[in-house]
Write an enzyme that holds these catalytic residues in place. Structure first.
Site, PDB file in Angstrom:
ATOM      1  N   GLU A  50      32.248  50.356   7.069  1.00 15.16           N
ATOM      2  CA  GLU A  50      33.497  49.910   6.665  1.00 15.16           C
ATOM      3  C   GLU A  50      33.258  48.705   5.633  1.00 15.16           C
ATOM      4  OE1 GLU A  50      35.396  48.869  10.380  1.00 15.16           O
ATOM      5  OE2 GLU A  50      35.702  51.306  10.856  1.00 15.16           O
ATOM      6  N   GLU A 101      33.804  57.698  13.039  1.00 20.53           N
ATOM      7  CA  GLU A 101      34.242  56.703  14.229  1.00 20.53           C
ATOM      8  C   GLU A 101      35.663  57.222  14.424  1.00 20.53           C
ATOM      9  OE1 GLU A 101      34.149  52.506  14.208  1.00 20.53           O
ATOM     10  OE2 GLU A 101      32.290  52.735  13.219  1.00 20.53           O
TER      11      GLU A 101
HETATM   12  O1  AHR Z   1      34.042  51.079  17.359  1.00 21.69           O
HETATM   13  C1  AHR Z   1      34.523  49.679  17.407  1.00 21.69           C
HETATM   14  C2  AHR Z   1      34.459  49.012  15.854  1.00 21.69           C
HETATM   15  O2  AHR Z   1      35.575  49.732  15.180  1.00 21.69           O
HETATM   16  C3  AHR Z   1      33.106  49.465  15.051  1.00 21.69           C
HETATM   17  O3  AHR Z   1      32.245  48.573  15.117  1.00 21.69           O
HETATM   18  C4  AHR Z   1      33.898  49.459  13.632  1.00 21.69           C
HETATM   19  O4  AHR Z   1      32.814  50.007  12.715  1.00 21.69           O
HETATM   20  C5  AHR Z   1      35.153  49.722  13.788  1.00 21.69           C
HETATM   21  O5  AHR Z   1      36.103  48.737  13.101  1.00 21.69           O
END
Ligand code: AHR
Length: 502
Positions: A173, A292
């Site tokens: 990110e 994610e």
């Molecule tokens: O999964 C929780 C967080 O969400 C992770 O650390 C990040 O990559 C995302 O913003």
């Protein structure tokens, strides 16, 4: 009772399903690692300190990959802190989650855990505070057999065989202001491309993931993908997508239709990648790693009190421990359907996360481990999905939403197992009140028996599993029946259903 029809044609295929679609994610965050997968004093702990009750649930969930060690955590992580004699490992402040990192668990321990969990390890490298050199060092430590300084250090640390990690995420990110070392697309694209080139000098066959935007509503979404890909297109294999969903301001109809947002997101990223491909006149199709995704009550988290003084940062705090309801599990089912319906482009995905932190599996220190509601749709699809995704047509009543307009009340995906010929169908009913009678019409396929028919719903859509009531919500037998060669099923409001047919 309203009705719907799902038409499945054996000849209308989307493509093969990569088993990496059923991956997950473990970050050094809260109680994911410490007092999650790792709790040396627990009655079920093995000689490594890993809870075997958790390992059994992870195997039952069926996750095929596990992304590690972050997430936001990785962007200021020094991987060297987590290897070598445990009593010499440093305690550090973790800038991402305002916690203390003891480094009791690092790469070698986690790789052992991943092996015990029957899952493939996928590593993220720090491109926040570090860069090419640390990434290549990590590669040498993890993947070189022997005869170099870092490979031999791994052997001295008690891990004779290399971990042979295939998938590597180039940072995390990097467009997010919450990320240590966040930057602009041009700077990131350059660094990621240089890191990829360096890693490829060592091993051309590594599979490398470029960071896409951290969420679809980032102001730079689209432009970020295009710029970063213009730098790195020829040296990476995947671009990442991240998306989390929550019920906002009591708008359950839109929340239940979150899969629509995921569909549009994937299609927009694929279109952007294809535009870059055209500009660069490349032969390669960029794959998507949706590394994610989940339901996350993020707004609730941002209201939680933050400890500002690093002297007071805790070890393994209870962070992001969302308690998932039946509604959440139906949304997760819809997101899984979206992933499967895009499995020609999405070749890897990671449910974020796995244990305690926005997780399908919860644990109590010294106590039990249990399945949250979202465990069930994931486990069903990971277990029942065949190797070829079919392009289903859904004719269903409409489901009005404030965010996405009128969408279908039913969403579905189907696969076929090319070796057994078995057909699997996954269905969500997004309607808050209507049970729907669904007819599944198959073309070019004869269904002779229902081999498995399971689902999740409840009279109380807010019901959840907790420490006190760990089995409040469990899988239920679904009502699939074959009538005159046609398959019928009644799906209750706010429900998930998974079927396997011979
Ligand atoms: O999964 C929780 C967080 O969400 C992770 O650390 C990040 O990559 C995302 O913003």
């Amino acid at each position: 009772m309203t009705s719907a029809c799902i038409i499945i044609d054996r000849d209308r295929t989307i493509g093969t399903v990569d088993r990496r679609l059923f991956g997950s994610f473990v970050e050094h965050l809260g109680r994911a690692v410490y007092n999650g997968i790792y709790e040396p004093g627990h009655p079920t702990a093995d000689q490594h300190g890993f809870r075997q009750d958790v390992l059994a649930l992870v195997r039952e969930l069926g996750v095929t990959t596990v992304r590690y060690p972050g997430g936001n955590f990785v962007s200021s992580y020094r991987w060297e802190d987590g290897v070598g004699p445990r009593d010499q490992r440093p305690r550090r402040i973790d800038l991402a989650w305002h916690s203390i990192e003891t480094n009791e668990v690092g790469l070698d321990e986690f790789a052992t855990w991943a092996r015990l969990a029957d899952t493939e390890l996928m590593l993220a490298v720090n491109l926040g505070t570090r860069g090419i050199e640390a990434a290549v060092d990590l590669y040498e430590y993890a993947n070189i057999k022997s005869g170099t300084s870092l490979a031999d250090a791994r052997i001295d640390h008690g891990t004779p065989e290399p971990h042979d990690v295939r998938m590597w995420c180039l940072g995390n990110e990097m467009d997010g202001p919450w990320q240590v070392g966040y930057t602009d697309a041009d700077a990131y694209g350059r660094l990621a491309a240089q890191t990829a080139r360096a890693l490829r000098r060592a091993d051309e066959s590594l599979e490398l993931v470029l960071c896409g935007s951290s969420k679809p509503d980032m102001p730079t979404f689209g432009a970020w993908e295009r710029t970063a890909l213009m730098h790195a297109y020829e040296v990476v294999d995947y671009i990442s997508c991240h998306a989390y969903y929550e019920e906002l301001d009591g708008d359950a109809p839109s929340f239940l239709a979150s899969g629509v947002d995921m569909d549009r997101f994937i299609e927009a990223v694929a279109a952007t990648a294809d535009q870059v491909r055209a500009e660069l006149k490349s032969d390669k199709m960029m794959k998507i790693s949706f590394d994610e995704w989940n339901v996350w009550y993020n707004r609730r988290f941002h209201r939680e009190d933050k400890i500002t003084d690093p002297q007071k940062w805790p070890y393994a705090p209870r962070l992001l421990e969302d308690r998932y309801t039946v509604t959440d599990s139906v949304v997760v089912g819809g997101l899984l359907i979206s992933l499967l319906n895009h499995s020609d482009r999405v070749r890897a995905a990671s449910l974020a996360q796995l244990v305690n932190v926005i997780a399908p599996i919860m644990t109590e220190p010294g106590g039990p481990a249990w399945r949250q509601t979202i465990f069930y749709p994931f486990a069903d699809m990971a277990r029942m999905s065949g190797d070829v995704a079919l392009d289903v047509v859904v004719e269903a009543p409409t489901h009005p939403t404030a965010r996405y307009g009128e969408v279908a009340a039913i969403d579905a995906a189907a696969t076929i197992d090319s070796s057994t010929g078995e057909l699997s169908v996954f269905v969500v009913n997004r309607s808050l009140h209507a049970a729907i009678d669904v007819e599944i019409e198959t073309r070019g396929l004869e269904t002779t028996a229902v081999a498995e028919s399971t689902g999740l719903w409840d009279a109380d859509r807010h019901a959840a599993n907790t420490l006190e009531q760990p089995q409040r919500v469990t899988a239920r037998p679904a009502s699939a029946r074959l009538e005159g060669g046609r398959l019928r099923i009644t799906v209750p409001p706010v429900s998930w259903t998974a079927l396997r047919m011979r």
